[in-house]
Design an enzyme around this catalytic site. Sequence first.
Site, PDB file in Angstrom:
ATOM      1  N   LYS A  56      66.410  99.569  -6.304  1.00  0.00           N
ATOM      2  CA  LYS A  56      67.021 100.107  -5.078  1.00  0.00           C
ATOM      3  C   LYS A  56      67.227  98.967  -4.102  1.00  0.00           C
ATOM      4  O   LYS A  56      66.519  97.967  -4.155  1.00  0.00           O
ATOM      5  CB  LYS A  56      66.095 101.148  -4.443  1.00  0.00           C
ATOM      6  CG  LYS A  56      66.798 102.120  -3.535  1.00  0.00           C
ATOM      7  CD  LYS A  56      67.444 103.207  -4.354  1.00  0.00           C
ATOM      8  CE  LYS A  56      68.072 104.285  -3.530  1.00  0.00           C
ATOM      9  NZ  LYS A  56      68.351 105.463  -4.366  1.00  0.00           N
ATOM     10  N   GLY A  88      75.962 115.253   4.017  1.00  0.00           N
ATOM     11  CA  GLY A  88      76.486 113.981   3.504  1.00  0.00           C
ATOM     12  C   GLY A  88      77.170 114.276   2.181  1.00  0.00           C
ATOM     13  O   GLY A  88      77.451 115.446   1.872  1.00  0.00           O
ATOM     14  N   ASN A  89      77.394 113.266   1.370  1.00  0.00           N
ATOM     15  CA  ASN A  89      78.097 113.457   0.095  1.00  0.00           C
ATOM     16  C   ASN A  89      77.458 114.574  -0.739  1.00  0.00           C
ATOM     17  O   ASN A  89      78.130 115.511  -1.170  1.00  0.00           O
ATOM     18  CB  ASN A  89      78.111 112.121  -0.661  1.00  0.00           C
ATOM     19  CG  ASN A  89      78.754 112.248  -2.024  1.00  0.00           C
ATOM     20  OD1 ASN A  89      78.174 112.822  -2.933  1.00  0.00           O
ATOM     21  ND2 ASN A  89      79.969 111.748  -2.162  1.00  0.00           N
ATOM     22  N   ALA A  90      76.124 114.495  -0.929  1.00  0.00           N
ATOM     23  CA  ALA A  90      75.458 115.472  -1.799  1.00  0.00           C
ATOM     24  C   ALA A  90      75.487 116.881  -1.204  1.00  0.00           C
ATOM     25  O   ALA A  90      75.846 117.851  -1.881  1.00  0.00           O
ATOM     26  CB  ALA A  90      74.024 115.032  -2.070  1.00  0.00           C
ATOM     27  N   GLY A  91      75.130 117.002   0.071  1.00  0.00           N
ATOM     28  CA  GLY A  91      75.058 118.319   0.715  1.00  0.00           C
ATOM     29  C   GLY A  91      76.412 118.998   0.778  1.00  0.00           C
ATOM     30  O   GLY A  91      76.553 120.193   0.507  1.00  0.00           O
TER      31      GLY A  91
END
Length: 421
Positions: free
Chosen positions: A106, A220-223
Amino acid sequence: MKEELDPFKIAQQQLDDAAEIMKLDKTAHALLREPMRTVTVNFPAKMRDGTVKTFTGFRVLYNNARGPGKGGIRFHPEEKLDTVKALSAWMTWKCSLANIPFGGAKGGVICDPKSMNAVELENVSRGFIRAVSSFVGPYIDVPAPDVYTNSQVMAWMLDEYEKIYRKNEPSFITGKPVELGGSEGRFDSTALGGMYVLREAAKLLKLDLKKCKIAIQGFGNAGEFAFKIATELAGAKVVAISDSRGGVYSEKGLDFDKLAQAKEKTGSVQGFEKAEKITNEELLQMDVDVLIPAALENQITAANADKVRAKLVLELANGPVTPEADKILFERKILDMPDFLVNSGGVIVSYFEWAQDRAGYFWSEQEVNQKLEKVVTKSFADMVKTQKKYGESGRRIPPRMGAYIVALERVAYAMKLRGWY
Ligand code: GLU
């Protein structure tokens, strides 16, 4: 006693708990308690007014026994080395559970992307890659997007890397635009993978998704894609959603397009006027069937786990539930699906992207999604099987521990084969 909220200590705690249950070899356990390599860099980037600012960034390679490091790069004003270390450990377990040929890594840069313009973002992206260029690469450690980084940032990073090495090397980084060697289906793969887990978990609980009420923390992207897929494909009702400023609730269910428009216009989902305003804390305690934390770490803790009313928690963010909260949810028989299973869709399609880049041969979105479904469903089954195995021998363990044991067995075995212990 105050609960431990340092993400790396939490990651180590989870590892220790799993090691104790599975009786992991002590040498392997010690090797897996710390990252193999931690790099901190300080680098210059030019700002819009011509001044030069020094930025600090990190790249942590947690373990590479099963393959090159793999994991995203975050841009966050509160970024800390310990957070990046924890996230790199979780990437290791994520890639292992999915059984893809990567270790875990990461990266992060301390910066505030919300206050930067495109030129500044580009300069920070390029500066970071210059600083870590000898520690990353298609066979060393492969970066990707994460919190507040996206495909444009990946494109600048790819360009910088290719300039340094003077060759075309698309498999150096994933989550790129399709035009630069990205994969079809990568954009919404994290949410889509999560929705496959939702489907499998709903079967376990005998929940009919069409009758389910869902609350999502994070847009965000995922939500955002989780909202879209849960409503459009699964036919569920999303009644609450939030972002960093707060959330909205509507008993009837929220309309995705109208909400996205309001967010676009006002910068927050709270700009959506046809719903009741709620706080992020209230969202976690809503009377819903499924709760999806899709924002940051440490959202469900010892302080609020007893107030969660959902039957199913789907951890789409990394690290949203602390170990103390884990215990409370488990005792309360709330089914909590672990982050490194739920959000593994992103890195699984990253693996497909890396493989396509290396082959120079690209697949259709349908092919990608079908392959993703297979991998996630298999991970889910492996986790449940291990959980059952321990349950039958008299020790009931939560799903997270089942998933940990599957992942750890594979990483430990790879280390054994390499002769590391
Ligand atoms: N940042 C994503 C994650 O946490 C994706 C990582 C990747 O694709 O390498 O899983």
